[in-house]
Design a protein around this motif. Sequence first.
Motif, PDB file in Angstrom:
ATOM      1  N   THR A 133       2.269   4.817   0.043  1.00 14.63           N
ATOM      2  CA  THR A 133       1.823   6.106   0.535  1.00 14.63           C
ATOM      3  C   THR A 133       2.979   7.083   0.428  1.00 14.63           C
ATOM      4  N   GLU A 156      -1.698  11.271   1.209  1.00 18.02           N
ATOM      5  CA  GLU A 156      -2.101  10.502   2.370  1.00 18.02           C
ATOM      6  C   GLU A 156      -0.948  10.442   3.373  1.00 18.02           C
ATOM      7  N   THR A 157      -1.240  10.619   4.652  1.00 21.17           N
ATOM      8  CA  THR A 157      -0.238  10.475   5.712  1.00 21.17           C
ATOM      9  C   THR A 157      -0.769   9.440   6.700  1.00 21.17           C
ATOM     10  N   ILE A 158      -0.064   8.336   6.829  1.00 19.47           N
ATOM     11  CA  ILE A 158      -0.591   7.236   7.625  1.00 19.47           C
ATOM     12  C   ILE A 158       0.467   6.695   8.588  1.00 19.47           C
ATOM     13  N   GLN A 209      -1.561  16.866   3.614  1.00 21.49           N
ATOM     14  CA  GLN A 209      -2.958  16.456   3.546  1.00 21.49           C
ATOM     15  C   GLN A 209      -3.779  17.424   2.704  1.00 21.49           C
ATOM     16  N   ASP A 211      -6.191   7.190   9.805  1.00 23.21           N
ATOM     17  CA  ASP A 211      -6.094   7.449   8.379  1.00 23.21           C
ATOM     18  C   ASP A 211      -5.526   8.830   8.075  1.00 23.21           C
ATOM     19  N   LYS A 212      -5.495   9.720   9.084  1.00 26.78           N
ATOM     20  CA  LYS A 212      -4.885  11.028   8.907  1.00 26.78           C
ATOM     21  C   LYS A 212      -3.876  11.257  10.024  1.00 26.78           C
ATOM     22  N   LYS A 240       0.856  -1.186   0.000  1.00 27.26           N
ATOM     23  CA  LYS A 240       0.000   0.000   0.000  1.00 27.26           C
ATOM     24  C   LYS A 240       0.886   1.228   0.000  1.00 27.26           C
ATOM     25  N   ASN A 286      -3.573  16.701  -0.837  1.00 27.33           N
ATOM     26  CA  ASN A 286      -4.163  15.395  -1.165  1.00 27.33           C
ATOM     27  C   ASN A 286      -3.158  14.243  -1.116  1.00 27.33           C
TER      28      ASN A 286
END
Length: 345
Positions: free
Chosen positions: A112, A196-198, A191, A153-154, A110, A194
């Motif tokens: 990111t 994603e930071t996970i 963020q 998720d953020k 996944k 746009n």
Amino acid sequence: MQLNYSFIIPVFNRPQEIRELLESMLHLKFPSPFEVVIVEDGSTLTAEDVVEQFRNRLQISYFKKPNTGPGNSRNFGMKKARGNYFLILDSDVILPPEYLAEVDAFLSKKFTHCFGGPDAAHKDFSDLQKAINYSMTSFLTTGGIRGKERSVDKFQPRSFNMGMSKEALETSGGFGKIHPGEDPDLSLRLQKLNFETILISNAYVYHKRRIDLANFFVQVRKFGKVRPILNKWHPGSGKITYWFPALFMLGLALSILLLFAGIEWLIFVFLVYFIIIGIDAGIKNKSLIIGLGAIVATFIQFLGYGTGFLESVLKLKILKQEPKEAFPKLFFQHGRQKKNTQPLD
């Protein structure tokens, strides 16, 4: 996309930390080559001799520059790096052998553009380091905002253990000049763009935090000052948990006043909370001393962060001051900020 990793490590007068970090990198269980970029941020006590001892065993790029702060030094290092994915670390961390393999396995499944990992206390850390680590990472004290939540998720990565793609760097411009707080500021800007930071929960580091309780108070008070600034810069980013230390200390002060008036129930609520902290920390670390130390560290954390937070709210919200006017020492301008020994996260 083939990921080529570059570790980015700013350092200020901490050669022994670099030695311990590079030593841990020798034991990384990862088959592919990786780069280590070390940036001396105006150090007078450099790690040059230490770096030379590892050049034949690690692919190291070593740079010296004037003191401009850790955020700018990370930007400098990323621009000099050969890789296309940057793994940003503080100089006072130690990597477990599985660290890079865990990061690569996650990103392969996944991808990111930005992630953060948690920190943990190594078994060889001092009792004070373990107590402070507990107060900074436990869900009971921070609500999981530093990497203990399983479903974030953020997530807002911290620069002691953070990853970022070259594309994210080029789009965002990297870290800003505020310090501390440059890492959540970057996360929030990413963020908005746009990205994603996970959280990668298995990509943990051992974070030594070589500080005493007095410096810990100074450190967390700065964290408290920074948060309302970030809320001002990034509307909608505020959470009720950010108010918890301030409200906790106000409630504790009220409970003491009520105690003198013969009302005892509220002080018992706070006593029960601290007892739970002590028991939980003691059980997890198998040490009564660490349990007691965690109570003290938690109190100092809430006092420092809470008073800093309230001071910042007063200056920004009530007095309508601009952040740089209210807290000029939180902003680096070509080495003019008071030189804090890194790291501060």
